[in-house]
Scaffold this motif. Structure first.
Motif, PDB file in Angstrom:
ATOM      1  N   ILE A 191      26.519   9.063  10.799  1.00  0.00           N
ATOM      2  CA  ILE A 191      27.140  10.192  10.095  1.00  0.00           C
ATOM      3  C   ILE A 191      27.911  11.000  11.120  1.00  0.00           C
ATOM      4  O   ILE A 191      27.343  11.470  12.101  1.00  0.00           O
ATOM      5  N   ASP A 192      29.191  11.149  10.916  1.00  0.00           N
ATOM      6  CA  ASP A 192      30.077  11.894  11.815  1.00  0.00           C
ATOM      7  C   ASP A 192      29.828  11.501  13.276  1.00  0.00           C
ATOM      8  O   ASP A 192      30.065  10.371  13.659  1.00  0.00           O
ATOM      9  N   ASP A 193      29.337  12.434  14.096  1.00  0.00           N
ATOM     10  CA  ASP A 193      29.097  12.152  15.513  1.00  0.00           C
ATOM     11  C   ASP A 193      27.620  11.904  15.815  1.00  0.00           C
ATOM     12  O   ASP A 193      27.230  11.773  16.962  1.00  0.00           O
ATOM     13  N   ALA A 194      26.784  11.823  14.777  1.00  0.00           N
ATOM     14  CA  ALA A 194      25.341  11.632  14.962  1.00  0.00           C
ATOM     15  C   ALA A 194      24.876  10.400  14.189  1.00  0.00           C
ATOM     16  O   ALA A 194      25.654   9.752  13.494  1.00  0.00           O
ATOM     17  N   GLN A 195      23.606  10.097  14.348  1.00  0.00           N
ATOM     18  CA  GLN A 195      22.986   9.004  13.602  1.00  0.00           C
ATOM     19  C   GLN A 195      21.777   9.537  12.854  1.00  0.00           C
ATOM     20  O   GLN A 195      21.116  10.472  13.301  1.00  0.00           O
ATOM     21  N   MET A 196      21.491   8.902  11.708  1.00  0.00           N
ATOM     22  CA  MET A 196      20.387   9.352  10.869  1.00  0.00           C
ATOM     23  C   MET A 196      19.439   8.186  10.620  1.00  0.00           C
ATOM     24  O   MET A 196      19.877   7.077  10.323  1.00  0.00           O
ATOM     25  N   LEU A 197      18.141   8.433  10.748  1.00  0.00           N
ATOM     26  CA  LEU A 197      17.114   7.460  10.383  1.00  0.00           C
ATOM     27  C   LEU A 197      16.750   7.673   8.921  1.00  0.00           C
ATOM     28  O   LEU A 197      16.511   8.800   8.492  1.00  0.00           O
ATOM     29  N   VAL A 198      16.706   6.569   8.164  1.00  0.00           N
ATOM     30  CA  VAL A 198      16.439   6.662   6.734  1.00  0.00           C
ATOM     31  C   VAL A 198      15.401   5.614   6.359  1.00  0.00           C
ATOM     32  O   VAL A 198      15.487   4.463   6.785  1.00  0.00           O
ATOM     33  N   LEU A 199      14.426   6.016   5.549  1.00  0.00           N
ATOM     34  CA  LEU A 199      13.491   5.089   4.941  1.00  0.00           C
ATOM     35  C   LEU A 199      14.174   4.585   3.672  1.00  0.00           C
ATOM     36  O   LEU A 199      14.332   5.317   2.707  1.00  0.00           O
TER      37      LEU A 199
END
Length: 174
Positions: A79-87
């Protein structure tokens, strides 16, 4: 079991802090965004064996209890300039965010830890919604009578009733 506070297991969210859940402090309770819920928020209770999602849709409150084994795995989304952990769940509305960070090493460590705790695979991309085979519809009217009996036509009798025409009928009366 220890007492839970609304922010238990979550680092405080300030202007410079992103959402990060601690996998070692399960069970967790937190709020997450939900576009279809009233107010745009839902409450998530995350346990080792199951997840409880509480939300209200059009004024009707509901709680959805999902086993952790029903989830497809833990995925990393950019996402944009970051990363997201998702279950990740097969139904996208049941997927749960676990953390956001712009540090790749931190995300990789958290990704490994969440995957080990839930015993789920690590997904590199969110899995597309897999549609299983369509289930047959259950129709109450159709179940009343088998299909071949509905198509069946009336046949002829093998032993036709004997009809005597032009004869007088004798009826015995007491």
């Amino acid at each position: 079991m220890r007492r839970q506070t609304p922010t238990s297991g979550i680092n405080s969210a300030g202007s410079s802090r992103a959402l990060r859940l601690d996998p070692l402090s399960l069970p967790l309770s937190f709020h997450a965004q939900d576009a279809r819920a009233d107010g745009g928020m839902r409450q998530v209770e995350l346990h080792r064996e199951h997840v409880v999602l509480r939300r209200a849709v059009l004024g009707m409150r509901m709680a959805v209890n999902v086993r952790v084994s029903d989830f497809l795995g833990v995925a990393v989304r950019g996402i944009d300039d970051a990363q997201m952990l998702v279950l990740v769940h097969r139904d996208p509305s049941l997927s749960i965010p676990l953390g956001t960070s712009s540090d790749a090493d931190e995300i990789a460590a958290a990704w490994q830890m969440w995957s080990e705790i839930f015993q789920l695979p690590q997904l590199t991309e969110p899995a597309p919604a897999e549609a299983g085979p369509r289930r047959r519809r259950r129709n109450a009217i159709r179940a009343r009578r088998p299909k071949f009996l509905v198509r069946r036509r009336a046949g002829f009798r093998l032993n036709a009733a004997s009809i005597h025409r032009g004869e007088r009928e004798i009826i015995a009366r007491d």
